[in-house]
Motif scaffolding. Structure first.
Motif, PDB file in Angstrom:
ATOM      1  N   LYS A  11      -0.395  13.547  -7.032  1.00  0.00           N
ATOM      2  CA  LYS A  11      -1.626  13.643  -7.828  1.00  0.00           C
ATOM      3  C   LYS A  11      -2.394  12.331  -7.817  1.00  0.00           C
ATOM      4  CE  LYS A  11       0.008  17.358 -10.728  1.00  0.00           C
ATOM      5  NZ  LYS A  11       0.367  17.816 -12.045  1.00  0.00           N
ATOM      6  N   ILE A  12      -1.676  11.225  -7.876  1.00  0.00           N
ATOM      7  CA  ILE A  12      -2.326   9.910  -7.813  1.00  0.00           C
ATOM      8  C   ILE A  12      -2.965   9.715  -6.442  1.00  0.00           C
ATOM      9  CG2 ILE A  12      -1.912   7.417  -7.817  1.00  0.00           C
ATOM     10  CD1 ILE A  12       0.287   7.968  -9.928  1.00  0.00           C
ATOM     11  N   ASN A  13      -2.254  10.076  -5.381  1.00  0.00           N
ATOM     12  CA  ASN A  13      -2.797   9.974  -4.025  1.00  0.00           C
ATOM     13  C   ASN A  13      -4.077  10.785  -3.879  1.00  0.00           C
ATOM     14  OD1 ASN A  13      -0.763   8.326  -3.137  1.00  0.00           O
ATOM     15  ND2 ASN A  13       0.355   9.929  -2.084  1.00  0.00           N
ATOM     16  N   LYS A  14      -4.057  11.997  -4.438  1.00  0.00           N
ATOM     17  CA  LYS A  14      -5.225  12.872  -4.327  1.00  0.00           C
ATOM     18  C   LYS A  14      -6.435  12.269  -5.031  1.00  0.00           C
ATOM     19  CE  LYS A  14      -6.689  17.609  -4.930  1.00  0.00           C
ATOM     20  NZ  LYS A  14      -6.326  18.950  -5.320  1.00  0.00           N
ATOM     21  N   ALA A  15      -6.202  11.586  -6.140  1.00  0.00           N
ATOM     22  CA  ALA A  15      -7.305  11.005  -6.899  1.00  0.00           C
ATOM     23  C   ALA A  15      -7.832   9.713  -6.278  1.00  0.00           C
ATOM     24  CB  ALA A  15      -6.844  10.737  -8.331  1.00  0.00           C
ATOM     25  N   ILE A  16      -6.955   8.935  -5.663  1.00  0.00           N
ATOM     26  CA  ILE A  16      -7.338   7.589  -5.212  1.00  0.00           C
ATOM     27  C   ILE A  16      -7.615   7.515  -3.710  1.00  0.00           C
ATOM     28  CG2 ILE A  16      -6.519   5.222  -4.976  1.00  0.00           C
ATOM     29  CD1 ILE A  16      -5.012   5.595  -7.591  1.00  0.00           C
ATOM     30  N   LEU A  17      -6.711   8.049  -2.908  1.00  0.00           N
ATOM     31  CA  LEU A  17      -6.810   7.878  -1.458  1.00  0.00           C
ATOM     32  C   LEU A  17      -7.773   8.884  -0.826  1.00  0.00           C
ATOM     33  CD1 LEU A  17      -3.063   7.291  -0.590  1.00  0.00           C
ATOM     34  CD2 LEU A  17      -4.854   5.583  -0.844  1.00  0.00           C
ATOM     35  N   PRO A  18      -8.425   8.493   0.240  1.00  0.00           N
ATOM     36  CA  PRO A  18      -9.363   9.407   0.903  1.00  0.00           C
ATOM     37  C   PRO A  18      -8.638  10.525   1.644  1.00  0.00           C
ATOM     38  CG  PRO A  18      -9.150   7.402   2.179  1.00  0.00           C
ATOM     39  CD  PRO A  18      -8.394   7.186   0.898  1.00  0.00           C
ATOM     40  N   PHE A  20      -8.593  12.460   4.881  1.00  0.00           N
ATOM     41  CA  PHE A  20      -9.115  12.371   6.238  1.00  0.00           C
ATOM     42  C   PHE A  20      -9.295  13.747   6.867  1.00  0.00           C
ATOM     43  CE2 PHE A  20      -7.003   8.101   5.916  1.00  0.00           C
ATOM     44  CZ  PHE A  20      -8.191   7.407   5.807  1.00  0.00           C
ATOM     45  N   THR A  21      -8.566  14.752   6.389  1.00  0.00           N
ATOM     46  CA  THR A  21      -8.754  16.091   6.940  1.00  0.00           C
ATOM     47  C   THR A  21     -10.084  16.675   6.488  1.00  0.00           C
ATOM     48  OG1 THR A  21      -7.450  17.023   5.127  1.00  0.00           O
ATOM     49  CG2 THR A  21      -6.300  16.579   7.182  1.00  0.00           C
ATOM     50  N   LYS A  22     -10.519  16.377   5.279  1.00  0.00           N
ATOM     51  CA  LYS A  22     -11.828  16.856   4.822  1.00  0.00           C
ATOM     52  C   LYS A  22     -12.958  16.141   5.557  1.00  0.00           C
ATOM     53  CE  LYS A  22     -10.481  18.333   0.233  1.00  0.00           C
ATOM     54  NZ  LYS A  22     -10.598  18.097  -1.203  1.00  0.00           N
ATOM     55  N   PHE A  38      -2.647   8.375   6.122  1.00  0.00           N
ATOM     56  CA  PHE A  38      -2.387   9.770   6.453  1.00  0.00           C
ATOM     57  C   PHE A  38      -0.886  10.075   6.401  1.00  0.00           C
ATOM     58  CE2 PHE A  38      -1.787  13.325   9.372  1.00  0.00           C
ATOM     59  CZ  PHE A  38      -2.726  14.222   8.900  1.00  0.00           C
ATOM     60  N   GLY A  39      -0.090   9.204   7.007  1.00  0.00           N
ATOM     61  CA  GLY A  39       1.363   9.381   7.011  1.00  0.00           C
ATOM     62  C   GLY A  39       1.965   9.309   5.622  1.00  0.00           C
ATOM     63  N   TRP A  40       1.476   8.387   4.804  1.00  0.00           N
ATOM     64  CA  TRP A  40       1.968   8.241   3.427  1.00  0.00           C
ATOM     65  C   TRP A  40       1.670   9.505   2.626  1.00  0.00           C
ATOM     66  CZ3 TRP A  40       5.182   6.206   0.212  1.00  0.00           C
ATOM     67  CH2 TRP A  40       4.935   6.278  -1.147  1.00  0.00           C
TER      68      TRP A  40
END
Length: 50
Positions: A11-18, A20-22, A38-40
């Motif tokens: 959830k934190i990744n979704k909020a903070i990190l971009p 790249f698939t979108k 992407f790997g993380w």
């Protein structure tokens, strides 16, 4: 416990990190940092679901 931790991280990744698939990023032309992010995200998502 571990699955819950990775769910929170996802959830934190979704909020903070971009996402790249979108952005339709071509992985063959991605920088090292983009590949790392992407790997993380992939690793955390797999651990959260599994």
């Amino acid at each position: 416990m571990e699955k819950r931790l990775f769910s929170v991280l996802a959830k934190i990744n979704k909020a903070i990190l971009p996402s790249f698939t979108k952005r339709r990023l071509d992985l063959s032309k991605a920088s090292k940092l983009q590949l790392l992010i992407f790997g993380w995200r992939l690793y955390v998502t797999k651990k959260a679901l599994g």
